[in-house]
Every structure is written in C-alpha cells, then in structure tokens.
Design a protein around this motif. Structure first.
Motif, PDB file in Angstrom:
ATOM      1  N   THR A  43      41.751  37.982  21.518  1.00 27.19           N
ATOM      2  CA  THR A  43      41.966  38.147  20.083  1.00 27.19           C
ATOM      3  C   THR A  43      42.494  36.833  19.515  1.00 27.19           C
ATOM      4  OG1 THR A  43      42.485  40.500  20.343  1.00 27.19           O
ATOM      5  CG2 THR A  43      43.171  39.431  18.301  1.00 27.19           C
TER       6      THR A  43
ATOM      7  N   GLY B  10      43.993  35.537  16.008  1.00 28.17           N
ATOM      8  CA  GLY B  10      44.444  36.034  14.723  1.00 28.17           C
ATOM      9  C   GLY B  10      44.122  37.512  14.617  1.00 28.17           C
ATOM     10  N   ASP B  11      43.345  37.886  13.612  1.00 28.71           N
ATOM     11  CA  ASP B  11      42.933  39.283  13.423  1.00 28.71           C
ATOM     12  C   ASP B  11      41.519  39.540  13.925  1.00 28.71           C
ATOM     13  OD1 ASP B  11      45.358  39.909  12.184  1.00 28.71           O
ATOM     14  OD2 ASP B  11      44.627  39.237  10.224  1.00 28.71           O
ATOM     15  N   ARG B  12      40.917  38.546  14.600  1.00 31.95           N
ATOM     16  CA  ARG B  12      39.539  38.670  15.060  1.00 31.95           C
ATOM     17  C   ARG B  12      39.494  38.941  16.560  1.00 31.95           C
ATOM     18  NH1 ARG B  12      34.381  38.663  12.504  1.00 31.95           N
ATOM     19  NH2 ARG B  12      34.752  38.145  10.311  1.00 31.95           N
TER      20      ARG B  12
ATOM     21  N   ALA C 280      35.743  32.557  16.719  1.00 32.40           N
ATOM     22  CA  ALA C 280      36.646  33.599  16.215  1.00 32.40           C
ATOM     23  C   ALA C 280      37.706  33.008  15.300  1.00 32.40           C
ATOM     24  CB  ALA C 280      37.301  34.327  17.386  1.00 32.40           C
TER      25      ALA C 280
ATOM     26  N   ASP D 108      36.042  32.438  12.038  1.00 31.56           N
ATOM     27  CA  ASP D 108      35.851  33.727  11.371  1.00 31.56           C
ATOM     28  C   ASP D 108      37.171  34.227  10.774  1.00 31.56           C
ATOM     29  OD1 ASP D 108      33.195  33.692  12.126  1.00 31.56           O
ATOM     30  OD2 ASP D 108      33.500  34.935  13.905  1.00 31.56           O
ATOM     31  N   ASN D 109      38.239  34.067  11.538  1.00 35.58           N
ATOM     32  CA  ASN D 109      39.559  34.496  11.061  1.00 35.58           C
ATOM     33  C   ASN D 109      39.966  33.730   9.807  1.00 35.58           C
ATOM     34  OD1 ASN D 109      42.174  36.030  11.731  1.00 35.58           O
ATOM     35  ND2 ASN D 109      42.909  33.917  11.561  1.00 35.58           N
ATOM     36  N   GLU D 110      39.678  32.422   9.796  1.00 33.22           N
ATOM     37  CA  GLU D 110      40.010  31.607   8.630  1.00 33.22           C
ATOM     38  C   GLU D 110      39.146  31.998   7.435  1.00 33.22           C
ATOM     39  OE1 GLU D 110      41.847  28.536   6.335  1.00 33.22           O
ATOM     40  OE2 GLU D 110      42.393  29.788   8.049  1.00 33.22           O
TER      41      GLU D 110
ATOM     42  N   ASP E 271      37.972  34.925   6.843  1.00 34.63           N
ATOM     43  CA  ASP E 271      38.563  36.166   6.331  1.00 34.63           C
ATOM     44  C   ASP E 271      39.799  35.865   5.483  1.00 34.63           C
ATOM     45  OD1 ASP E 271      36.618  37.541   7.712  1.00 34.63           O
ATOM     46  OD2 ASP E 271      37.910  38.039   9.418  1.00 34.63           O
ATOM     47  N   ARG E 272      40.630  34.926   5.955  1.00 29.73           N
ATOM     48  CA  ARG E 272      41.900  34.629   5.274  1.00 29.73           C
ATOM     49  C   ARG E 272      41.667  34.081   3.876  1.00 29.73           C
ATOM     50  NH1 ARG E 272      45.368  30.727   4.039  1.00 29.73           N
ATOM     51  NH2 ARG E 272      43.949  29.092   4.763  1.00 29.73           N
TER      52      ARG E 272
ATOM     53  N   ASP F 136      28.860  36.669   9.745  1.00 27.85           N
ATOM     54  CA  ASP F 136      29.897  35.757  10.244  1.00 27.85           C
ATOM     55  C   ASP F 136      29.323  34.366  10.506  1.00 27.85           C
ATOM     56  OD1 ASP F 136      31.809  37.724  10.126  1.00 27.85           O
ATOM     57  OD2 ASP F 136      31.665  38.263  12.260  1.00 27.85           O
TER      58      ASP F 136
ATOM     59  N   ALA G 176      46.403  30.441  14.337  1.00 25.06           N
ATOM     60  CA  ALA G 176      46.112  31.875  14.381  1.00 25.06           C
ATOM     61  C   ALA G 176      46.718  32.537  15.605  1.00 25.06           C
ATOM     62  CB  ALA G 176      44.600  32.105  14.352  1.00 25.06           C
TER      63      ALA G 176
END
Length: 613
Positions: free
Chosen positions: A42, A44-46, A90, A93-95, A97-98, A150, A595
């Motif tokens: 994982t 961050g949140d991904r 990932a 992708d997390n960034e 999303d942020r 993504d 993250a």
C-alpha cells in the motif's frame, strides 16, 4: 446455404482473433491470488493488488525467454524491479487522487477504442471482443477501465512535471565547444625506411631481456588437451567415385549458373514526369550539364542511380532500347516502375558460357561432398551407438572411417579440430567425467572427444617462439630509433627548422574536428592534437611508425556547418529528455517517501510461490 457457410467462416475468424487476444494478453489477471481485495503493498491510500503484481511479474519473467526459479529471478533483481515499478505507479496514482486529477469516461472510451486487440475484423471497436477478452482474463469491465483511467492520469501528471524541462544552454555550449572545436596541425612521419643505419642484429642477451619483459605477448592461453575421432566431408570425399552421367545431369540442372546472357552497366535517373526528363536530356546533349550535374541537381548521389550490371529483362519496358545501344550512351525518357527515367549505359558485358569440361572438376567436388555428407549422417548413428556401448574414441578410429587425433583445443591452436568455433565452445565445459559423444560440425562433419588434461596458461621456452620474439624486438627497436629521429627534429624546430627538413614524409590537416579520420595515421594522433595548445609539439607512436605533431591553429565550432547544427539539435533534445526523466524519477521518489509504503510479505510470498513452482 452459401450464406450460412459464409457466416460460419466469419464466426470462426472472430473466435480465432479473440483466442489470439487472450494469448496476447499473457494471462492478464487470470490467476486468483485471494481475490481482488488482497494487496501486496500500500502506498498512501493506494493498494497494489496481488493480481497486478502477479501479472507484471509473470510478464517480466517471460521477457527473459527462459524458465527461471525464484532464486534465479531474485538474483537478476526481477521481483524487486517489478515491485519498484508498481510502487512508483501507485505513488503517482495516490498523488493524482490527492490533487483531484482524473479523466472522464469519454477519454477512457477513446483510449480503449484505440487498443487494436479490442477491434473487430473491420478495424472498429468491437464490444463483443472487448467483453469476451475481459471475461477470459478474469477482469471486470470496471477494473480494466479503472486501470486505463489511472494510466491516463499518470501520463498527464508526467507531462506536467517533466514536459517543461529544457536543456541548459550553458551545458549545450560547453558540450558543443568540446565536440565542435577545430584544430589545424602539421605532422612528420618517420618509418623504418627512413632510418639512416640498418637495424642491427639482436644479441642473445637482448632477445632474452625482451622475452622476459614481454612474456604476456607469448603466453599460450589455457587449453584442453583432448583425444578425438573425427570425419569431415573433405576427408571422405576423395574416396567417393562419381560417374559422368550424374555430373552431366547436374550441369544441365544448373545451366543458369553456367550460361549468362549479355549484361549492361546501367545508371537510371528517375523524374516526376516526361517533360522534366526530356529537358534534362536536352541539357546533357547540348553540353549545358553533365549527367552527374543532373543527378546532383535532383539531390542524389551516383550510388543512388547506379543499377550495376543488369540483364535486358531487369529493365522491363526500357530493356530493348537500352540493349540496342552498341556503345556507351544515354537513352530516354523511358518507363520504369517509378516513373519516366533517363538511362545511361556505361559498358557491355558479353554473354558467357562455362562448358561442361570447364565446370566438371567443380561439379565433381560438389557431388562428392554432398554424398560424403549423406554417408557421414548415416555413420553418425552407428558411431553414437558404439560410444554408448562403451567404445572409446580410439575404437571409433580403428573400426570406422573416423580418424584419430590428439591436440590442444583453444583459440589459435594449430590442431585442425580447434579451427571449429563449436568445438572450442564445447571444450570450455568439457570435464574428465564427460563421456565422449558424437557432435556435428558446421560443414557436416562429426567428431567425438575426450578430455585428457587441462592445460593452464603457460609461457613456452624462448627457443619455441624465437621468430616471434625477434619480430617483436625489431618492432620495438625500430620505434626507439624512430623516436630518436623525431626528438632530433623537435630540437631543430626549436631553432627555426621546418617539418621535412630531415627528409621525413610530411602532412597537414586544416581545421578538423575530433571525429576526423586521417588515413595511415594512428587514432592517437587526433586525440593528441586536441590535448595540445597552439604551437605545442608532441611525438605520437603508431603501431610501426612514429609521428611528430605540431598544432598550428585552434578554432571554435563552425557556425555555418550543417553537420554541427544537426548535432546541436540532437544533443539538445537528448539532454532535455534525459533531464526530464531524472526530474520525473526524483518526483516519483519524493511522492513515495511522503505517502509512505507498507508491504504485505505474506501476499508477496503467496504470489511468488505460485508463479515459481
């Protein structure tokens, strides 16, 4: 009925395409590693799913072109590389999303429609093919489209981070100054022929000293001493009888090789239309332009228009008129497959015929070799059976047409078997425990060998390599004497002398760059010229000759040199791309660090254990 049959054929083609798609996707997500909720890491949140890790790991292993164990894959760093790549994605992708970066459904649909594997036989997107492929690979539509979403967002993020990176102008200027700087220099060449006194005969003491100081030059590399039995077509061919009728039949079958029709040396210059071709021919015939001028005016070189020696049939519709010329000349406009053309004929090659009597010896040799290869193929089976039954290579030589031999197998060995690359490669892994077996040579021969002894690198006695030692000593002694002559010339230059005053061969180069090639001079001379300052002199040794070099001028890169302009443009683009890649990599690392990463070792091990059984 015909319509139904046609529909059946169409369905079969569609299914073949879909099956190929499944195979092409390489098992995209097929294996179940605990469900879509199972993740290997994982960021961050991904989450990185076990499915994604398994698919990427499988593809990376397959790219190696061979089966690997987990230990072998780990030794090559494959699992770590796959994990690193997925973690970097990932983090991006997390960034995304942020910061709220995403793409709409229409953009995703456009991306999917461009994937060739999802297109039907008409080239358009096929929803049936799309649905079928995803079902077979274990992907839901939403999962696959989320991946596409993504990936597209990551591309946008990458472009925003690295897209504006330019190559620093100062850096490009420094590099161009290095690569484009020009030097002028003059040089004198000293050769063995320029020596005033002949080289003296070396004494035994001098030879011994040279031999001791340069023992590496005479060291025999490690080798395998082997006993062997072998047979080649060349060895067997003289024993094979051939009859005259068979030779005449082969001659007739290969008649095209022995009879060549008249040919012409031809150049062809193609034009856009007949008017252009006619105007060019008129200018040539009037003496206003040469054929070479017209070729150059069309932006071509003579190599571009040279057809070489051709037969009449090679020229198509233009052949008859070209071959009607009885001496070199120009004809046209005449047709060609590329448009109207002028043809210049430069020479006539008369028809030739090789008679049976002239070809007989070559035909007989070819036939003997062919029959020898067939006999050796049959003999190889019996020889292999004999070795399997306990026969030695000596037994083979005593009981079959194979001949015995013993020698060193290494590069440079004088043993005839060692001349084959495949034998030298096989000998590298040959051990005393290996049983002799029949192997095939590239020329159709066969051999079997047994290791008798491993020979380490060794220096032979001086007496065994005396000719080579004498030759080496003479080269070194000659260079020493030539260097002394060059040193005397340097002293004369210092008091106003000129290059060539001592009778040496001279030359010069005017404003050349680092990549300039000067015939009959060592590469070290150009390198030396760009290490020197204006007015400096230096002695440069070649393989056999010695050169005295003096730099006469140093100039910056030429501003009007098209080659340097193209090089600068390419260097600027390459440098910008490299810097952009570095910026993007550093950006990805920063996102990963901020993250945070957590690993699921149990899930990683589960994937590894299933892929590397």
């Amino acid at each position: 009925m015909a319509k139904g049959a046609g529909k059946q054929v169409g369905n079969v083609l569609v299914w073949l395409v879909l099956i190929a798609l499944v195979v092409g996707l390489g098992g995209y997500g097929v294996t179940n590693f605990g469900g879509s909720t199972s993740s290997v890491a994982t960021v961050g949140d991904r989450d990185i799913s076990a499915q994604d890790y398994a698919r990427n790991l499988r593809q990376s292993v397959q790219a190696q072109g061979q089966q690997l164990t987990l230990a072998e894959a780990s030794q090559r760093g494959i699992p770590a590389q796959v994990q690193g790549r997925l973690i970097a994605n990932a983090a991006l992708d997390n960034e995304a999303d942020r910061i709220g970066l995403s793409v709409g459904d229409e953009r995703v649909a456009d991306q999917i429609a461009q994937i060739e594997s999802f297109q039907g036989l008409d080239g358009d997107f096929s929803s049936d093919a799309y649905t079928f492929a995803l079902q077979q690979t274990g992907f839901t539509t939403s999962e696959f489209e989320a991946d596409i979403r993504d990936e597209t967002a990551r591309s946008i993020l990458q472009a925003s981070v690295a897209g504006g990176v330019d190559a620093p102008a100062r850096l490009i200027d420094v590099l161009m100054q290095f690569y484009g700087e020009r030097r002028s220099f003059e040089f004198a060449r000293y050769t063995a022929e320029s020596l005033i006194e002949p080289l003296p005969e070396p004494s035994d003491e001098e030879l011994q000293a040279y031999y001791d100081e340069n023992s590496d030059d005479f060291t025999i590399p490690a080798a395998k001493l082997v006993s062997y039995a072998w047979l080649t077509p060349d060895m067997l061919a003289p024993q094979i009888e051939v009859d005259e009728d068979a030779l005449r039949q082969i001659y007739d079958e290969r008649s095209d090789e022995f009879t060549q029709a008249e040919r012409r040396l031809v150049e062809r210059l193609i034009f856009d239309n007949e008017d252009q071709a006619s105007e060019a021919r008129a200018a040539i015939e009037n003496g206003d332009l040469s054929f070479e001028d017209v070729v150059e005016g069309r932006g071509l070189g003579m190599d571009d228009v040279d057809l070489g020696d051709v037969a009449e049939s090679d020229l198509g519709a233009a052949g008859a008129e070209v071959f009607a010329l009885e001496e070199p000349g120009l004809v046209g406009p005449l047709p060609s497959q590329f448009g109207p053309a002028l043809y210049r004929m430069n020479g006539i090659l008369a028809a030739t015929t090789v008679t049976f009597e002239e070809a007989r010896d070559d035909l007989a040799r070819d036939l003997r070799l062919e029959r020898a290869r067939r006999q050796i193929e049959a003999l190889a089976i019996d020889a292999e059976d004999a070795l399997a039954g306990g026969a030695t290579v000596e037994d083979l030589a005593a009981e079959t047409p194979l001949e015995a031999g013993r020698g060193e197998i290494r590069e440079g060995s004088e043993d005839p078997l060692a001349s084959y690359t495949e034998v030298r490669e096989a000998a590298r892994s040959l051990t005393a425990e290996d049983y002799a077996s029949i192997d095939v040579l590239e020329d159709g021969g066969i051999y079997a060998m047994r290791l008798d002894e491993e020979l380490p690198p060794r220096v032979p006695p001086l007496a065994d390599v005396k000719p080579q030692v004498i030759a080496g000593w003479e080269r070194a002694a000659t260079r020493d004497l030539l260097r002394e002559e060059a040193e005397r010339a340097v002293a004369q230059l210092d008091v106003g002398g000129q290059f060539g005053d001592d009778g040496s061969e001279t030359g010069s180069a005017d404003l050349v760059t680092r990549d300039t090639f000067i015939a009959d001079t060592p590469e070290a001379m150009i390198e030396a010229a760009f290490e020197m300052e204006e007015g400096d002199t230096r002695i440069v040794e070649g393989e056999t000759d010695v050169f005295l070099l003096r730099v006469t001028a140093i100039a910056p890169p030429a501003e009007d040199d098209e080659r340097m302009t193209n090089f600068r443009n390419a260097l600027t683009a390459q440098t910008a791309q490299s810097l952009a890649a570095d910026v993007y990599q550093l950006y990805g690392r920063a996102l990963t660090d901020s993250a945070g990463i957590s690993y699921n070792d149990a899930a990683i091990n589960a994937v590894n254990s299933q892929l590397f059984r």
